[in-house]
Motif scaffolding. Structure first.
Motif, PDB file in Angstrom:
ATOM      1  N   ARG A  22       0.817  -1.215  -0.087  1.00 33.62           N
ATOM      2  CA  ARG A  22       0.111  -0.094  -0.098  1.00 33.62           C
ATOM      3  C   ARG A  22       0.887   1.200   0.034  1.00 33.62           C
ATOM      4  O   ARG A  22       0.411   2.385  -0.538  1.00 33.62           O
ATOM      5  N   TRP A  23       2.131   1.216   0.390  1.00 32.79           N
ATOM      6  CA  TRP A  23       2.978   2.179   0.611  1.00 32.79           C
ATOM      7  C   TRP A  23       4.118   2.071  -0.028  1.00 32.79           C
ATOM      8  O   TRP A  23       4.772   3.329  -0.624  1.00 32.79           O
ATOM      9  N   LEU A  24       4.765   1.057  -0.541  1.00 35.40           N
ATOM     10  CA  LEU A  24       5.881   0.875  -1.257  1.00 35.40           C
ATOM     11  C   LEU A  24       5.875   0.021  -2.496  1.00 35.40           C
ATOM     12  O   LEU A  24       4.667  -0.849  -2.882  1.00 35.40           O
ATOM     13  N   LEU A  25       6.580   0.084  -3.319  1.00 36.48           N
ATOM     14  CA  LEU A  25       6.686  -0.838  -4.357  1.00 36.48           C
ATOM     15  C   LEU A  25       7.629  -2.188  -4.150  1.00 36.48           C
ATOM     16  O   LEU A  25       8.497  -2.267  -3.579  1.00 36.48           O
ATOM     17  N   ILE A  33      10.667  -0.818  -2.028  1.00 42.93           N
ATOM     18  CA  ILE A  33      11.220   0.285  -1.894  1.00 42.93           C
ATOM     19  C   ILE A  33       9.930   1.360  -2.067  1.00 42.93           C
ATOM     20  O   ILE A  33       8.940   1.356  -2.691  1.00 42.93           O
ATOM     21  N   GLY A  34      10.362   2.588  -1.295  1.00 36.90           N
ATOM     22  CA  GLY A  34       9.571   3.829  -1.690  1.00 36.90           C
ATOM     23  C   GLY A  34      10.012   4.981  -0.960  1.00 36.90           C
ATOM     24  O   GLY A  34      11.070   4.905  -0.206  1.00 36.90           O
ATOM     25  N   THR A  35       9.255   6.110  -1.313  1.00 33.90           N
ATOM     26  CA  THR A  35       9.665   7.284  -0.551  1.00 33.90           C
ATOM     27  C   THR A  35       8.659   7.818   0.543  1.00 33.90           C
ATOM     28  O   THR A  35       7.424   8.028  -0.004  1.00 33.90           O
ATOM     29  N   VAL A  36       8.800   7.686   1.826  1.00 31.61           N
ATOM     30  CA  VAL A  36       7.711   7.896   2.582  1.00 31.61           C
ATOM     31  C   VAL A  36       8.389   8.829   3.867  1.00 31.61           C
ATOM     32  O   VAL A  36       9.473   9.154   3.884  1.00 31.61           O
ATOM     33  N   SER A  37       7.762   9.301   4.601  1.00 26.94           N
ATOM     34  CA  SER A  37       7.997  10.412   5.714  1.00 26.94           C
ATOM     35  C   SER A  37       8.527   9.231   6.837  1.00 26.94           C
ATOM     36  O   SER A  37       8.251   8.222   6.715  1.00 26.94           O
ATOM     37  N   ALA A  38       9.285   9.956   7.794  1.00 28.47           N
ATOM     38  CA  ALA A  38       9.866   9.246   8.965  1.00 28.47           C
ATOM     39  C   ALA A  38       8.601   8.774   9.791  1.00 28.47           C
ATOM     40  O   ALA A  38       8.906   7.400  10.407  1.00 28.47           O
ATOM     41  N   ARG A  41       7.404   5.550   7.810  1.00 24.63           N
ATOM     42  CA  ARG A  41       8.393   4.495   7.933  1.00 24.63           C
ATOM     43  C   ARG A  41       8.374   3.991   9.287  1.00 24.63           C
ATOM     44  O   ARG A  41       8.407   2.686   9.387  1.00 24.63           O
ATOM     45  N   ASP A  42       8.330   4.555  10.460  1.00 27.67           N
ATOM     46  CA  ASP A  42       8.177   4.059  11.661  1.00 27.67           C
ATOM     47  C   ASP A  42       7.058   3.239  11.821  1.00 27.67           C
ATOM     48  O   ASP A  42       7.072   2.340  12.631  1.00 27.67           O
ATOM     49  N   GLU A  43       5.877   3.705  11.334  1.00 25.26           N
ATOM     50  CA  GLU A  43       4.645   2.861  11.512  1.00 25.26           C
ATOM     51  C   GLU A  43       4.748   1.680  10.933  1.00 25.26           C
ATOM     52  O   GLU A  43       4.330   0.577  11.014  1.00 25.26           O
ATOM     53  N   SER A  47       4.612  -2.450  12.338  1.00 26.39           N
ATOM     54  CA  SER A  47       3.592  -3.453  11.681  1.00 26.39           C
ATOM     55  C   SER A  47       4.854  -4.787  11.405  1.00 26.39           C
ATOM     56  O   SER A  47       4.347  -5.793  11.629  1.00 26.39           O
ATOM     57  N   VAL A  48       5.833  -4.452  10.627  1.00 24.09           N
ATOM     58  CA  VAL A  48       6.781  -5.553  10.292  1.00 24.09           C
ATOM     59  C   VAL A  48       7.324  -6.398  11.317  1.00 24.09           C
ATOM     60  O   VAL A  48       7.169  -7.557  11.468  1.00 24.09           O
ATOM     61  N   THR A  49       7.658  -5.554  12.444  1.00 23.27           N
ATOM     62  CA  THR A  49       8.289  -6.158  13.723  1.00 23.27           C
ATOM     63  C   THR A  49       7.021  -7.010  14.420  1.00 23.27           C
ATOM     64  O   THR A  49       7.505  -8.079  15.209  1.00 23.27           O
ATOM     65  N   ALA A  50       6.023  -6.718  14.317  1.00 26.52           N
ATOM     66  CA  ALA A  50       5.043  -7.299  15.115  1.00 26.52           C
ATOM     67  C   ALA A  50       4.540  -8.512  14.355  1.00 26.52           C
ATOM     68  O   ALA A  50       3.949  -9.541  15.022  1.00 26.52           O
ATOM     69  N   CYS A  51       4.685  -8.642  12.965  1.00 30.12           N
ATOM     70  CA  CYS A  51       4.425  -9.989  12.390  1.00 30.12           C
ATOM     71  C   CYS A  51       5.490 -10.811  11.740  1.00 30.12           C
ATOM     72  O   CYS A  51       5.076 -11.630  11.223  1.00 30.12           O
ATOM     73  N   THR A  52       6.742 -10.486  11.846  1.00 29.59           N
ATOM     74  CA  THR A  52       7.642 -11.437  11.618  1.00 29.59           C
ATOM     75  C   THR A  52       8.151 -12.461  12.579  1.00 29.59           C
ATOM     76  O   THR A  52       9.301 -12.288  13.467  1.00 29.59           O
ATOM     77  N   ALA A  53       7.272 -13.261  12.779  1.00 26.66           N
ATOM     78  CA  ALA A  53       7.573 -14.399  13.990  1.00 26.66           C
ATOM     79  C   ALA A  53       8.765 -15.472  13.629  1.00 26.66           C
ATOM     80  O   ALA A  53       9.587 -15.277  14.112  1.00 26.66           O
TER      81      ALA A  53
END
Length: 103
Positions: A22-25, A33-38, A41-43, A47-53
């Motif tokens: 939704r945010w990155l290609l 890869i993408g261009t987003v605000s800090a 990026r933090d949000e 989400s990534v850290t919560a789901c990478t079991a």
């Protein structure tokens, strides 16, 4: 100010892959890869850290240091970033291997 980020996500759930697109290609499988605000990026990283079991993920984004970027990692991974006199190096986990016994 928006900046370019790169996320590599290995063996993560499909819903996380969908959320990242939704945010990155997704330029190749599991590389985003993408261009987003800090803040975005933090949000996204939260989400990534919560789901990478059982998976692994790496985030790279530009910062004002000698290398010009910062790395963050999460999940069960083989490589860990370490600081060596201001430079980030990747450390490999050495797993013990049993010697094969001859017949």
């Amino acid at each position: 100010m928006p900046s370019m980020i790169v996320i590599s996500a290995t063996a993560v759930p499909d819903h996380l892959r969908g959320a990242l697109t939704r945010w990155l290609l997704e330029v190749t499988p599991e590389l985003y890869i993408g261009t987003v605000s800090a803040r975005v990026r933090d949000e996204l990283w939260t989400s990534v850290t919560a789901c990478t079991a059982n998976g692994a993920a790496v985030l790279a984004y530009p910062t004002a240091n000698e290398q010009g970027f910062t790395l963050q990692t999460t999940g069960s991974r083989r490589r860990t970033p370490i600081d060596f006199d201001g430079l980030t190096l990747m450390a490999f986990e050495k797993k013990s291997q049993e010697m094969a016994k001859p017949f």
